[in-house]
Design a protein around this motif. Structure first.
Motif, short mmCIF file in Angstrom:
data_model
loop_
_atom_site.label_atom_id
_atom_site.label_comp_id
_atom_site.label_asym_id
_atom_site.label_seq_id
_atom_site.Cartn_x
_atom_site.Cartn_y
_atom_site.Cartn_z
N GLU A 172 32.89 -13.10 50.88
CA GLU A 172 31.72 -12.84 49.97
C GLU A 172 31.85 -11.86 48.77
OE1 GLU A 172 26.94 -12.00 50.23
OE2 GLU A 172 27.99 -12.18 52.25
N GLY A 173 32.26 -10.50 49.17
CA GLY A 173 32.68 -9.59 48.12
C GLY A 173 33.59 -10.16 47.21
N ILE A 174 34.60 -10.85 47.42
CA ILE A 174 35.62 -11.09 46.53
C ILE A 174 34.89 -12.27 45.36
CG2 ILE A 174 37.64 -12.75 46.04
CD1 ILE A 174 38.68 -11.27 48.77
N GLN A 175 34.27 -13.23 46.13
CA GLN A 175 33.46 -14.08 45.44
C GLN A 175 32.58 -13.62 44.35
OE1 GLN A 175 31.69 -16.86 47.98
NE2 GLN A 175 33.53 -17.62 49.01
N ALA A 176 31.51 -12.47 44.74
CA ALA A 176 30.75 -12.00 44.04
C ALA A 176 31.65 -11.28 42.71
CB ALA A 176 30.01 -11.02 44.90
N ALA A 177 32.66 -10.39 43.07
CA ALA A 177 33.15 -9.59 42.20
C ALA A 177 34.10 -10.57 40.81
CB ALA A 177 34.54 -8.91 42.74
N GLN A 178 34.34 -11.69 41.59
CA GLN A 178 34.86 -12.61 40.30
C GLN A 178 33.81 -13.10 39.54
OE1 GLN A 178 37.36 -15.07 43.57
NE2 GLN A 178 38.44 -15.29 42.21
N LEU A 205 30.85 -11.72 39.28
CA LEU A 205 29.69 -10.45 38.30
C LEU A 205 30.72 -9.58 37.57
CD1 LEU A 205 27.75 -9.86 41.51
CD2 LEU A 205 26.88 -11.12 39.51
N THR A 206 32.03 -9.71 37.82
CA THR A 206 32.82 -8.65 37.17
C THR A 206 32.53 -6.99 37.04
OG1 THR A 206 32.16 -9.49 34.84
CG2 THR A 206 34.01 -10.44 35.83
N PRO A 207 32.21 -6.60 38.05
CA PRO A 207 31.60 -5.14 38.03
C PRO A 207 32.66 -4.38 37.65
CG PRO A 207 32.19 -5.82 40.29
CD PRO A 207 32.20 -7.08 39.55
N ASP A 208 32.04 -3.19 37.24
CA ASP A 208 33.16 -2.02 36.73
C ASP A 208 33.61 -1.29 38.19
OD1 ASP A 208 32.74 -2.04 33.93
OD2 ASP A 208 30.65 -1.39 34.53
N VAL A 209 32.91 -1.45 39.13
CA VAL A 209 33.30 -0.59 40.56
C VAL A 209 32.79 -1.55 41.46
CG1 VAL A 209 33.30 1.16 41.87
CG2 VAL A 209 33.46 1.59 39.49
N LEU A 257 43.84 -10.74 42.48
CA LEU A 257 42.97 -11.80 41.55
C LEU A 257 42.68 -11.02 40.37
CD1 LEU A 257 40.73 -13.44 44.22
CD2 LEU A 257 42.50 -14.42 43.11
N ILE A 258 42.17 -9.62 40.52
CA ILE A 258 41.95 -8.94 39.29
C ILE A 258 42.43 -7.57 39.44
CG2 ILE A 258 39.94 -8.13 37.94
CD1 ILE A 258 37.97 -10.12 39.71
N PRO A 259 43.77 -7.47 39.07
CA PRO A 259 44.44 -6.15 38.98
C PRO A 259 43.60 -4.91 38.49
CG PRO A 259 45.85 -7.96 38.34
CD PRO A 259 44.48 -8.61 38.17
N ASP A 260 43.10 -5.03 37.45
CA ASP A 260 42.32 -4.04 36.93
C ASP A 260 40.96 -3.49 37.73
OD1 ASP A 260 44.14 -3.76 35.04
OD2 ASP A 260 43.30 -4.92 33.53
N MET A 261 40.65 -4.44 38.68
CA MET A 261 39.16 -3.96 39.23
C MET A 261 39.41 -2.63 39.84
SD MET A 261 36.23 -5.23 39.96
CE MET A 261 36.47 -7.17 39.53
N ALA A 262 38.31 -1.93 39.63
CA ALA A 262 38.35 -0.55 40.43
C ALA A 262 37.54 -0.45 41.78
CB ALA A 262 37.71 0.38 39.38
#
Length: 217
Positions: free
Chosen positions: A38-44, A46-50, A73-78
């Motif tokens: 669920e976290g992976i889906q939400a991050a994709q 919502l594109t949060p900063d952290v 999936l998102i290499p720059d994700m903190a």
């Protein structure tokens, strides 16, 4: 305004984090998730900063696996690991899969806020005692003359043999997998142990775990 996604399987923990973070002028919780998938889906979406990622989330995908997949999936994700586990093995694994930081749930609120701002700015963050332990280990290796025995000193074939030995394969199985002789496997193993300053198989397995060479899924 820093956008933050909270991933934790405990609703009470999520609630407390949301209240804390939303009370800061430069932070906003844009989403919550109770499991790794669920976290992976939400991050994709919502594109949060952290992403604040819990380590243990049974029975679903754990935080380390979710972190690794999300970084692919998102290499720059903190991603900041927030956990109760004050454990070197988890710490090394978190670093290996791409986490930007590692902090304990028992840490003071101000330390958590500092960690979030730090990883959002593109820096790495480790809680103070973890940093001290890593430095002590490094200094101990330097004192023992082991500073030259690094993973980088191993050849590609030696790294392959190291990973397979640590995973429990016999010399014969490794020889078959790599299409080399058992004698050659033994030679590579001897070289690995000598270069890394290791004397026993358990030491080799522990080293491989720290380097992220084992599959923990």
């Amino acid at each position: 305004m820093l956008k933050i996604l909270v991933v934790d399987d405990h609703a009470i923990v999520r609630s407390g984090l949301v209240m804390l973070l939303n009370g800061k002028h430069d932070m906003e919780v844009v989403g919550e998730a109770a499991a790794g998938e669920e976290g992976i889906q939400a991050a994709q979406m919502l594109t949060p900063d952290v992403v604040l990622m819990d380590l243990s989330m049974p029975p679903g995908m754990d935080g380390l696996t979710a972190t690794e997949k999300l970084k692919q999936l998102i290499p720059d994700m903190a991603i900041l690991i927030l956990t109760m586990h004050d454990d070197d093995e988890y710490l090394f694994r978190a670093i290996h899969v791409g986490a930007s930081g590692y902090i304990l749930k028992s840490a003071p609120h101000e330390e958590l806020l500092t960690a979030i701002r730090s990883v959002a700015a593109g820096n790495a963050y480790l809680y103070p005692t973890a940093t001290k332990r890593l430095m002590n280990e490094y200094m101990e290796r330097m004192k023992n003359g082991e500073n030259s025995g690094t993973y980088e000193s191993l050849s590609e074939r030696e790294r392959e043999v190291l990973a397979r030995i640590a995973k429990g394969f016999s010399n014969k199985e490794i020889a078959e997998q790599l299409v080399i002789s058992v004698k050659t496997v033994e030679s590579h193993k001897s070289n690995v142990m000598e270069k890394l300053g290791l004397k026993t198989r358990p030491e080799l397995v522990k080293y491989a775990a720290k380097k992220g060479l084992l599959n923990f899924e």
